[in-house]
Design an enzyme around this catalytic site. Structure first.
Site, short mmCIF file in Angstrom:
data_model
loop_
_atom_site.label_atom_id
_atom_site.label_comp_id
_atom_site.label_asym_id
_atom_site.label_seq_id
_atom_site.Cartn_x
_atom_site.Cartn_y
_atom_site.Cartn_z
N TYR A 65 37.32 42.87 49.48
CA TYR A 65 37.52 43.53 48.05
C TYR A 65 39.01 43.92 47.94
O TYR A 65 39.42 44.86 48.64
CB TYR A 65 36.57 44.63 47.85
CG TYR A 65 36.89 45.34 46.79
CD1 TYR A 65 36.28 44.87 45.37
CD2 TYR A 65 37.81 46.53 46.61
CE1 TYR A 65 36.55 45.97 44.24
CE2 TYR A 65 37.88 47.27 45.40
CZ TYR A 65 37.45 46.70 44.24
OH TYR A 65 37.72 47.62 42.98
N GLU A 89 41.72 43.04 39.49
CA GLU A 89 40.73 42.95 40.70
C GLU A 89 40.51 41.90 41.29
O GLU A 89 40.00 40.79 40.35
CB GLU A 89 39.48 43.83 40.37
CG GLU A 89 38.56 43.94 41.40
CD GLU A 89 37.24 44.67 40.65
OE1 GLU A 89 37.12 45.90 40.76
OE2 GLU A 89 36.30 43.86 40.07
#
Ligand code: GDP
Ligand code: MN
Length: 357
Positions: A100, A179
């Site tokens: 992530y 992201e």
């Protein structure tokens, strides 16, 4: 403004971040034209702006034989209430590990914050404790190596250049958030398997984005008139002048257990025309049955406000509290047209509560 995955991936790709080969389709049959030449596996991803899309059934796997049928199934779905109109069909990656990474503005340091976790993917929320964070000076073009090492910990170094490119996207696209979840390793290298990019609404013009898609028609109308306007989900419309007075009105509605439908600050010196647009705008919200107008007459003249309310001529009940310049004239005009003007904002809000409890 939020970009959809395929738009964000297009930008990522321009910055040298590897993304899976793919195409956007608007009908199931179009899937047939976009199967990998190798005949391999594909992923079909609904282009809807919702979090947890995969878990909600918005990401489906298929192969060359089943792709069209699977696409049909996906187009027939609603993902968290949003119908699927566009689907991204991509080659399926052979994922070894999911990481992530995100970059956002850190409010306390007022600088970009880069977050990284060794366990990315759809379960990221429950893995929050394993997230590492570094703050990077916006004056730097790259994340300095010592910070990159801190961020990655034991994760493979091949991720570093990709994270640096994401940092550049974040800076040059005036992003609020960039992201990648998951950022994946595969035998073919590192890929952004998913992509999210939110552009700062105040930078849309600089980014060449003419229309903010995230705004409702009413919010766009409010922007045109220069009102500060936020839609809420209650039944009592609110119009005030000055952010403080308008917020106090919302607080008072909350205090009496009512539900405000919006926040609208008309600004200082509002004339008849501005007030009329404000009243019509709030009245056009389907759930509004009563509108509280709470204005202080300084440079704003109460008679102008009264004329604006009368000119708007809307169906919901309008209850007015005004004080200051030309108050008597305003009161008289409103009275002649059957509008209620009350002495205090407390009385005005309580009167509104009787109409919309
Ligand atoms: P989200 O739920 O909206 O975040 O959708 P993602 O695009 O992140 O996909 C959800 C999950 O599907 C990912 O975390 C992966 O586990 C899986 N996934 C997505 N694309 C691929 C792919 O190309 N190959 C494999 N094996 N899994 C994928
Ligand atoms: Mn994701």
């Amino acid at each position: 403004m939020k970009l959809l995955e395929y738009e964000a991936k297009q930008i990522f790709s321009e910055y040298g971040i590897p993304v899976p080969k793919g195409a956007l389709i608007r009908a199931p049959e179009e899937a047939a034209a976009h199967l990998p030449e190798t005949g391999g596996a594909v992923v079909l991803k609904a282009q809807v702006d919702v979090g947890g899309r995969g878990k909600a059934g918005g990401v489906l796997f298929a192969d060359a034989k089943t792709a069209v049928d699977t696409a049909r199934e996906l187009f027939a779905r609603e993902i968290k209430g949003i119908p699927v109109r566009e689907v991204l069909i991509e080659e399926r990656l052979a994922i070894e590990h999911e990481y992530y990474v995100s970059i956002a503005v850190d409010r306390s340091s007022r600088q970009p914050a880069v977050l990284f976790a060794d366990a990315g993917g759809v379960e990221i929320e429950s893995a929050a404790s394993a997230v590492r964070k570094v703050i990077v000076s916006p004056l730097l073009r790259d994340i300095p190596p010592f910070l990159m090492r801190e961020l990655l910990g034991g994760a493979p170094k091949v991720l570093a250049p990709v994270i640096n490119r994401l940092y550049r996207v974040f800076q040059e696209k005036d992003a609020m958030l960039a992201e990648v979840n998951p950022l994946v390793t595969t035998p073919q290298g590192v890929y952004a398997a998913d992509a999210k990019l939110i552009v700062d609404d105040n930078a849309l013009a600089r980014q060449g984005i003419a229309v903010n898609r995230d705004l409702s028609e009413r919010e766009r109308e409010a922007e045109k008139h220069g009102f500060s306007y936020v839609e809420l989900d209650g039944t009592i419309g609110v119009i005030g002048n000055g952010a403080g007075l308008t917020m106090s009105t919302l607080d008072l509605i909350e205090f009496y257990n009512g539900r405000a439908a919006n926040f609208l600050d008309v600004g200082g010196g509002a004339d008849q025309e501005r007030v009329m647009h404000a009243v019509r705008l709030v009245a056009s919200m389907p759930d509004v049955s009563v509108i509280v107008v709470n204005l202080l007459g300084g440079i704003t003249r109460c008679d102008e406000v009264a004329k604006g309310i009368i000119a708007a001529g809307v169906a919901p009940t309008v209850i007015v509290r005004m004080a200051g310049t030309n108050e008597a004239e305003g009161r008289q005009l409103l009275g002649e047209h059957g509008y209620r003007m009350l002495e205090s904002m407390d009385a005005a809000v309580r009167a509104a509560m009787e109409v919309a409890p």
